[in-house]
Enzyme design. Structure first.
Site, PDB file in Angstrom:
ATOM      1  N   GLU A 140       0.920  -1.072   0.102  1.00 13.66           N
ATOM      2  CA  GLU A 140       0.103   0.023  -0.115  1.00 13.66           C
ATOM      3  C   GLU A 140       0.820   1.221  -0.107  1.00 13.66           C
ATOM      4  O   GLU A 140       0.811   2.153   0.976  1.00 13.66           O
ATOM      5  CB  GLU A 140      -0.980   0.094   1.243  1.00 13.66           C
ATOM      6  CG  GLU A 140      -1.896  -1.065   0.969  1.00 13.66           C
ATOM      7  CD  GLU A 140      -3.277  -0.932   1.852  1.00 13.66           C
ATOM      8  OE1 GLU A 140      -3.067  -0.146   3.020  1.00 13.66           O
ATOM      9  OE2 GLU A 140      -4.150  -1.748   1.743  1.00 13.66           O
ATOM     10  N   GLU A 280      -5.543  -8.185  -0.848  1.00  7.94           N
ATOM     11  CA  GLU A 280      -6.422  -7.822   0.293  1.00  7.94           C
ATOM     12  C   GLU A 280      -7.809  -7.662  -0.203  1.00  7.94           C
ATOM     13  O   GLU A 280      -7.942  -6.840  -0.889  1.00  7.94           O
ATOM     14  CB  GLU A 280      -5.861  -6.763   1.344  1.00  7.94           C
ATOM     15  CG  GLU A 280      -4.538  -7.285   1.768  1.00  7.94           C
ATOM     16  CD  GLU A 280      -4.257  -5.666   2.981  1.00  7.94           C
ATOM     17  OE1 GLU A 280      -5.157  -5.069   3.219  1.00  7.94           O
ATOM     18  OE2 GLU A 280      -3.205  -5.708   3.239  1.00  7.94           O
TER      19      GLU A 280
END
EC number: 3.2.1.4
Length: 343
Positions: A140, A280
């Site tokens: 991320e 995810e």
């Protein structure tokens, strides 16, 4: 050969841990957990790790065998139960997604060298473990644009390729691994790259009442799926700082919305002819269980339709748990959906 289709994250073990202690690392995930995951029908795990597990800021370049042993044992358990393992650096020297505003990784050459050197070391350490373990370079990224991440990512890929030419490498885009940012990644001519994205849409459903999200806490509504957001106009009227949420008024939360939000990733793959992976996805555990099951059912059906592997967040705890502390699923129906078991 192992597969990387139906996975589950091991967040909270050697990443985002509440306490840095041997007791935690020795007990949070054990062989029994990996056995439970395999018996449920999952084919791989994603293992987030934070760099302090394996390298101290006081001894840069000296890698800690006690910390590395947790990766080693997870790999051995995965091999025993024929699972794949995606090794994901969640916290890098000078960067982690929760603290991106104070990040120094993308401007500090010393931190960048540490980041690349860690992956160079891991590439050497696991040179003979190509079948079971893939590397995800960084979790991320949040940057103003993709420029600095592209530069560092290319440098890291080059360093790994000097050691291992056929290791599968997972690379995500900017803005928390957004599907919309894949198109801004630097082009790489490499047959062993998988492009990674995360998917938590629609946010105010998947993160309803999330204690770490100011906007979710402010809205503070129970949201069901399929369904619609309630009280948006009144909420925005009383909270003008969230005026951006007016676009959610009358929005239908359903499978077609998920398909629409997934579309940028599909278009990227069609243009680039590459492999995709969703590292995810998930729904917060305080959501209505029936809604949680239905969202995962719809999203998994889309991943199946588009032939995309992925790993649900999260095996236990971390507010998104699929299993409780006793290794019991919160819902066997949900586990069957996530493991892509046809019932």
């Amino acid at each position: 050969m192992v597969s990387f289709k139906a996975g589950i994250n091991l967040g909270g073990w050697i990443s985002q841990y509440q306490v840095f202690s041997k007791e935690h690392f020795d007990t949070f995930i054990t062989e029994k957990d990996i056995e439970t995951i395999a018996e449920a029908g999952f084919d791989h795990v994603r293992l987030p790790f934070d760099y302090p597990i394996i390298e101290s800021d006081d001894n840069v370049g000296e890698y800690k065998e006690d910390g590395l042993s947790y990766i080693d044992r997870c790999l051995e358990w995965c091999k025993k139960y024929n699972l794949g393992l995606v090794l994901d650096m969640h916290h890098a020297p000078g960067y982690r997604f929760q603290d991106f505003k104070t990040s120094t990784l993308f401007e500090d050459p010393n931190q960048q060298k540490r980041f690349v050197d860690i992956w160079r070391f891991l590439a050497k350490r696991y040179i003979n473990e190509r079948e079971h373990i893939a590397f995800e370079l960084l979790n991320e990224v949040v940057e103003p644009d993709s420029t600095r991440w592209n530069k560092l990512m290319l440098e890291c890929v080059k360093a790994i390729r000097e050691i291992d030419s056929t290791r599968w490498l997972y690379i995500g885009g900017n803005n928390y691994n957004s599907p919309d940012e894949l198109k801004n990644l630097a082009d790489i001519d490499d047959d062993y790259i998988v492009y990674n994205f995360h998917f938590y849409n629609p946010f105010f459903f998947t993160h309803q009442k999330a204690h770490w999200s100011e906007s979710a806490m402010a809205y503070n509504r129970t949201v069901k799926y399929p369904g619609q957001y309630e009280g948006i106009e009144e909420f925005v009227k009383n909270n003008p700082k969230y005026s951006f949420m007016m676009e959610l008024n009358n929005l239908k939360l359903n499978k077609e919305l998920l398909r629409k939000d997934l579309k940028p990733a599909i278009e990227f793959r069609e243009k680039k002819k590459c492999k995709l992976y969703c590292g995810e996805f998930g729904v917060i555990a305080i959501a209505d269980l029936e809604s949680r099951i239905k969202w995962h059912e719809d999203y998994i059906s889309l991943l199946e339709e588009y032939d995309i592997g992925g790993a649900v967040w999260n095996y236990k705890k971390m507010d998104f748990e699929i299993y409780n502390e006793d290794r019991k699923p919160v819902s066997q129906e949900l586990v069957n959906i996530l493991a892509r078991r046809k019932t």
